[in-house]
Design a protein around this motif. Structure first.
Motif, PDB file in Angstrom:
ATOM      1  N   ALA A  88      44.071  36.729  32.968  1.00  0.00           N
ATOM      2  CA  ALA A  88      44.580  37.869  33.728  1.00  0.00           C
ATOM      3  C   ALA A  88      44.091  37.852  35.174  1.00  0.00           C
ATOM      4  O   ALA A  88      43.056  37.269  35.485  1.00  0.00           O
ATOM      5  CB  ALA A  88      44.150  39.172  33.049  1.00  0.00           C
ATOM      6  N   ASP A  89      44.854  38.542  36.029  1.00  0.00           N
ATOM      7  CA  ASP A  89      44.481  38.652  37.439  1.00  0.00           C
ATOM      8  C   ASP A  89      43.644  39.895  37.702  1.00  0.00           C
ATOM      9  O   ASP A  89      43.326  40.208  38.844  1.00  0.00           O
ATOM     10  CB  ASP A  89      45.727  38.645  38.329  1.00  0.00           C
ATOM     11  CG  ASP A  89      46.594  39.877  38.155  1.00  0.00           C
ATOM     12  OD1 ASP A  89      46.372  40.657  37.202  1.00  0.00           O
ATOM     13  OD2 ASP A  89      47.511  40.068  38.976  1.00  0.00           O
ATOM     14  N   THR A  90      43.275  40.604  36.641  1.00  0.00           N
ATOM     15  CA  THR A  90      42.528  41.854  36.755  1.00  0.00           C
ATOM     16  C   THR A  90      41.758  42.059  35.444  1.00  0.00           C
ATOM     17  O   THR A  90      42.171  41.525  34.410  1.00  0.00           O
ATOM     18  CB  THR A  90      43.519  43.026  36.990  1.00  0.00           C
ATOM     19  OG1 THR A  90      42.792  44.214  37.221  1.00  0.00           O
ATOM     20  CG2 THR A  90      44.452  43.226  35.806  1.00  0.00           C
ATOM     21  N   PRO A  91      40.661  42.783  35.454  1.00  0.00           N
ATOM     22  CA  PRO A  91      39.978  43.064  34.183  1.00  0.00           C
ATOM     23  C   PRO A  91      40.903  43.842  33.237  1.00  0.00           C
ATOM     24  O   PRO A  91      41.586  44.768  33.673  1.00  0.00           O
ATOM     25  CB  PRO A  91      38.784  43.919  34.601  1.00  0.00           C
ATOM     26  CG  PRO A  91      38.564  43.607  36.046  1.00  0.00           C
ATOM     27  CD  PRO A  91      39.932  43.334  36.600  1.00  0.00           C
ATOM     28  N   VAL A  92      40.955  43.444  31.977  1.00  0.00           N
ATOM     29  CA  VAL A  92      41.775  44.141  30.987  1.00  0.00           C
ATOM     30  C   VAL A  92      40.944  44.376  29.730  1.00  0.00           C
ATOM     31  O   VAL A  92      40.002  43.636  29.452  1.00  0.00           O
ATOM     32  CB  VAL A  92      43.072  43.366  30.621  1.00  0.00           C
ATOM     33  CG1 VAL A  92      44.003  43.283  31.810  1.00  0.00           C
ATOM     34  CG2 VAL A  92      42.763  41.982  30.085  1.00  0.00           C
ATOM     35  N   GLU A  93      41.322  45.405  28.984  1.00  0.00           N
ATOM     36  CA  GLU A  93      40.680  45.698  27.706  1.00  0.00           C
ATOM     37  C   GLU A  93      41.305  44.800  26.639  1.00  0.00           C
ATOM     38  O   GLU A  93      42.492  44.916  26.349  1.00  0.00           O
ATOM     39  CB  GLU A  93      40.913  47.162  27.322  1.00  0.00           C
ATOM     40  CG  GLU A  93      40.033  48.145  28.064  1.00  0.00           C
ATOM     41  CD  GLU A  93      38.564  48.008  27.659  1.00  0.00           C
ATOM     42  OE1 GLU A  93      38.273  47.864  26.458  1.00  0.00           O
ATOM     43  OE2 GLU A  93      37.722  48.029  28.577  1.00  0.00           O
ATOM     44  N   THR A  94      40.497  43.899  26.076  1.00  0.00           N
ATOM     45  CA  THR A  94      40.990  43.036  25.002  1.00  0.00           C
ATOM     46  C   THR A  94      39.806  42.565  24.175  1.00  0.00           C
ATOM     47  O   THR A  94      38.688  42.464  24.693  1.00  0.00           O
ATOM     48  CB  THR A  94      41.780  41.826  25.548  1.00  0.00           C
ATOM     49  OG1 THR A  94      42.231  41.038  24.440  1.00  0.00           O
ATOM     50  CG2 THR A  94      40.942  40.962  26.485  1.00  0.00           C
TER      51      THR A  94
END
Length: 165
Positions: A136-142
């Motif tokens: 991803a190009d941004t922090p994501v919740e996963t």
């Protein structure tokens, strides 16, 4: 022949093709033979009106094989046939170390998801256990391993470890 395959999935404009291109460069640069499969919209074409191969197809040829000293390409017209499943297409490929597959997000092979926040789409990984990591190009919740979209080396390391190379 059973191929080692790994997918790259994501919504439109999520960076799939760029990631595929960088992964092919990185993995082949490490000495592995890589082929790719790209799922396209049904209307795509690889030859053009007026060219001999296009004329052969319009005349009714089921398959047209173009060959030169640099490459060859086989086009198969489906006509009324169903689109073949990914497994049948993989069987047509020559043996390689790894096949990277762009698209085919509903198939069961392991995948990395390309994700860009600007597209406004939800993560595919959230509801799809075949997505093994997110780039991803941004922090994501996963709950999956998370990579920077441009960290090709780390993503390639992950994929190669996953397929045992």
């Amino acid at each position: 022949m059973k191929h080692r395959i790994y997918g790259v999935v994501g919504w439109k404009n999520a960076g799939k093709t760029g990631l595929m291109e960088r992964l092919v460069t990185e993995i082949t640069g490490r000495g592995f033979a890589v082929s790719t499969v790209k799922h396209a919209h049904h209307s795509f074409d690889v030859d053009h009106p007026g060219k001999d191969s296009h004329r052969h197809r319009l005349a009714g040829a089921r398959e047209v094989l173009l060959a030169s000293g640099n490459r060859w390409a086989l086009m198969h017209e489906l006509k009324e046939e169903q689109e073949p499943p990914l497994a049948a297409l993989l069987d047509r490929l020559s043996p390689v170390d790894l096949v990277l597959v762009e698209g085919y997000k509903r198939d069961a092979h392991p995948k990395v998801e390309a994700f860009r926040a600007e597209t406004g789409n939800p993560l595919i990984a959230t509801d799809d256990p075949t997505v093994r990591a997110v780039a991803a190009d941004t922090p994501v919740e996963t709950d999956r391993p998370l990579f920077e979209l441009d960290d090709t080396v780390a993503i390639a390391d992950f994929i190669l470890a996953e397929v045992g190379l």
